[in-house]
Write an enzyme that holds these catalytic residues in place. Structure first.
Site, PDB file in Angstrom:
ATOM      1  N   SER A  43       4.091   0.946   8.922  1.00 10.43           N
ATOM      2  CA  SER A  43       3.860   0.217   7.677  1.00 10.43           C
ATOM      3  C   SER A  43       5.156  -0.126   6.954  1.00 10.43           C
ATOM      4  CB  SER A  43       2.992   1.051   6.727  1.00 10.43           C
ATOM      5  OG  SER A  43       1.643   0.768   6.907  1.00 10.43           O
ATOM      6  N   GLY A 100       2.500   4.553  11.278  1.00 13.78           N
ATOM      7  CA  GLY A 100       3.915   4.851  11.139  1.00 13.78           C
ATOM      8  C   GLY A 100       4.785   3.629  11.033  1.00 13.78           C
ATOM      9  N   SER A 119       1.760  -4.848   7.617  1.00 11.51           N
ATOM     10  CA  SER A 119       0.657  -4.488   6.731  1.00 11.51           C
ATOM     11  C   SER A 119      -0.334  -3.573   7.435  1.00 11.51           C
ATOM     12  CB  SER A 119      -0.046  -5.751   6.230  1.00 11.51           C
ATOM     13  OG  SER A 119      -1.158  -5.429   5.430  1.00 11.51           O
ATOM     14  N   HIS A 161       0.819  -1.206   0.000  1.00 15.47           N
ATOM     15  CA  HIS A 161       0.000   0.000   0.000  1.00 15.47           C
ATOM     16  C   HIS A 161       0.856   1.262   0.000  1.00 15.47           C
ATOM     17  CE1 HIS A 161       0.342  -1.003   4.390  1.00 15.47           C
ATOM     18  NE2 HIS A 161       0.458   0.305   4.518  1.00 15.47           N
ATOM     19  N   ASP A 189       0.232  -7.541  -0.070  1.00 12.91           N
ATOM     20  CA  ASP A 189       0.665  -6.227   0.406  1.00 12.91           C
ATOM     21  C   ASP A 189       2.187  -6.131   0.424  1.00 12.91           C
ATOM     22  OD1 ASP A 189       0.654  -3.674   1.376  1.00 12.91           O
ATOM     23  OD2 ASP A 189      -0.222  -4.146   3.322  1.00 12.91           O
TER      24      ASP A 189
END
Length: 466
Positions: free
Chosen positions: A335, A333, A351, A217, A246
């Site tokens: 990811s 924060g 994820s 993402h 992802d």
């Protein structure tokens, strides 16, 4: 994780910061080892987590349809294997001879897979998730705080339709969301504003180019990424997949970039990442991220499906499959950040999830092995001369966070330049004293702009907080 860019300034992206609000666990890299038994012995082997994962894969291939999942018993350091034996006691004997502790269960892998498909067809609503829990031999279904009214009724009725002893359902605090806005300070600019994500693991692309993995993402949100908020791009997305999976493969723009395959745990110490490995339920894992630092927990489920509320369609769902479920906390924060074992195994990329690192919650991770297979990348160094920084054993005497730290996210480096003026503290494992780039004000993709100061520290601590 750090990388060196040669020539020019020694800007380094670290894979994770070390934040410690308590001494829940100490990261002590150990060599993977197992206790070998004599041929044909039925006594379960004593295994490290990596050995348990390997043994599980071996037994799954050996037993075929009779294999119904497995998990790692950390108390006994044994692999527990579920089998559907029926009248064939030979499958139990085979699993025991291979070194596992065996238990007979009711639900086969095929039955659990079919039940998950029913959930996908009938209960795909934003804020739901499900995964296989081999400890209970059931599917665990979660619904976050946004699942109410008719949606909640749908979840309950669908679970009931699966029959008894097939699935459990519970409410979880907060809401499932992707965790863009922090991690280990990689930045991008979009029409909607600044995006900040986290570098996961350095890899070598299939064409030999130096690259890194991060969340899909993040790669969908922006094409070019920098190691400072206002800096020039240093890497470009080559492949990005979200939803369904992802992960992103991001190639460094400078083909001479040299990388190291390690995790920077602060205080000049690193944990060498030596392999990618599949997750095993029951295994202790560590997650790195500059928003919340180093946190540890346990793998609680596999092949998880998470139905995130779509960020582009108010009535849509972004469904991601095949994730690792854990009880490790995370916040906006984190990811793209790395999930790894104390033995140096790369396990996952952050994820999304629910909750926070105060109340706790669930966090889901993209398996690294699947990302490597899909992208054709290989884990490890790229370029000649890579490998600065020696693997170091964590210092058990390391102290907790420095309460006087005033930078935005806490220092992420192993050797800090006290004159650094960037917003979050230096992000490197080998700091360039001339670096003045600001990295501390990246905004959340969703517009929340959460301060990344939670759990910040001065880079000296090696303890983690559940």
């Amino acid at each position: 994780m750090s990388h060196k860019r040669i020539p020019k300034r020694k800007a380094v992206i670290a894979v994770g910061g070390v934040a410690a609000l308590g001494a829940a666990a100490i990261l002590l890299p150990n060599a993977n080892a197992s206790q070998d038994n004599s041929a044909g012995a039925a006594t379960p082997k004593t295994l490290k987590a990596t050995g348990a994962s390997d043994l599980s894969s071996q037994i799954a291939g050996l037993l075929g349809d009779a294999f119904a999942g497995s998990y790692y018993d950390s108390a006994t350091q044994q692999l527990v294997v579920n089998v559907i034996s029926g009248d064939n006691n030979n499958v139990v004997v085979q699993a025991e001879k291979a070194g596992a502790k065996v238990r007979e269960v009711q639900n086969s892998t095929a039955e659990l897979t079919a039940a998950a498909q029913v959930l996908k067809t009938k209960a795909t609503v934003p804020g739901t998730a499900w995964s296989v829990d081999p400890k209970t031999n059931k599917i665990q279904v979660l619904a976050d705080s946004t699942v109410t009214g008719s949606d909640w009724d749908t979840v309950l009725s669908t679970v009931k339709s699966l029959g008894t002893n097939m699935a459990t359902v519970k409410k979880t605090a907060g809401s499932f969301k992707t965790l863009v806005s922090g991690g280990d300070a990689i930045f991008a600019q979009t029409d909607q504003g600044g995006v900040r994500c986290s570098l996961g693991f350095n890899v070598t692309a299939s064409d030999g180019a130096p690259a890194f993995l991060t969340a899909g993402h993040c790669g969908v949100a922006a094409k070019q990424w920098s190691d400072s908020q206002d800096g020039q791009p240093i890497a470009t997305v080559d492949q990005a997949t979200f939803p369904v999976s992802d992960f992103s493969l991001v190639k460094y723009d400078d083909p001479a970039t040299q990388t190291t395959s390690d995790v920077n745990v602060g205080n000049g110490q690193t944990v060498q990442i030596t392999q990618a490995e599949d997750a095993t339920v029951g295994t202790q894992v560590f997650r790195m991220g500059s928003t919340t630092g180093l946190h540890d927990g346990t793998v609680t489920g596999l092949d998880a499906t998470v139905n995130f509320q779509s960020e582009t369609d108010p009535n849509g769902v972004d469904t991601v499959n095949g994730l690792i479920q854990t009880d490790v906390c995370a916040e906006a924060g984190d990811s793209g950040g790395s999930l790894f074992t104390q033995d140096g195994g790369a396990v996952g990329l952050t994820s999304g999830g629910s909750g926070d690192c105060t109340a706790g919650g669930e966090t889901f991770f993209q398996p690294v092995t699947a990302a490597l297979t899909a992208t054709g990348a290989t884990l490890g160094d790229a370029g000649a001369g890579a490998g600065a920084g020696d693997t170091a054993t964590a210092d058990p005497s390391a102290t907790a966070a420095d309460p006087s730290a005033t930078d935005g996210t806490g220092d992420q480096s192993g050797a800090v330049d006290p004159s650094a003026t960037d917003g979050t503290g230096d992000q490197s494992g080998a700091v360039d004293p001339s670096a003045t780039d600001g990295t501390g004000t990246g905004e959340d993709q969703s517009g929340t702009g959460q301060d990344a100061g939670n759990g910040a520290d001065d880079g000296s601590s090696l303890t983690s907080n559940h």
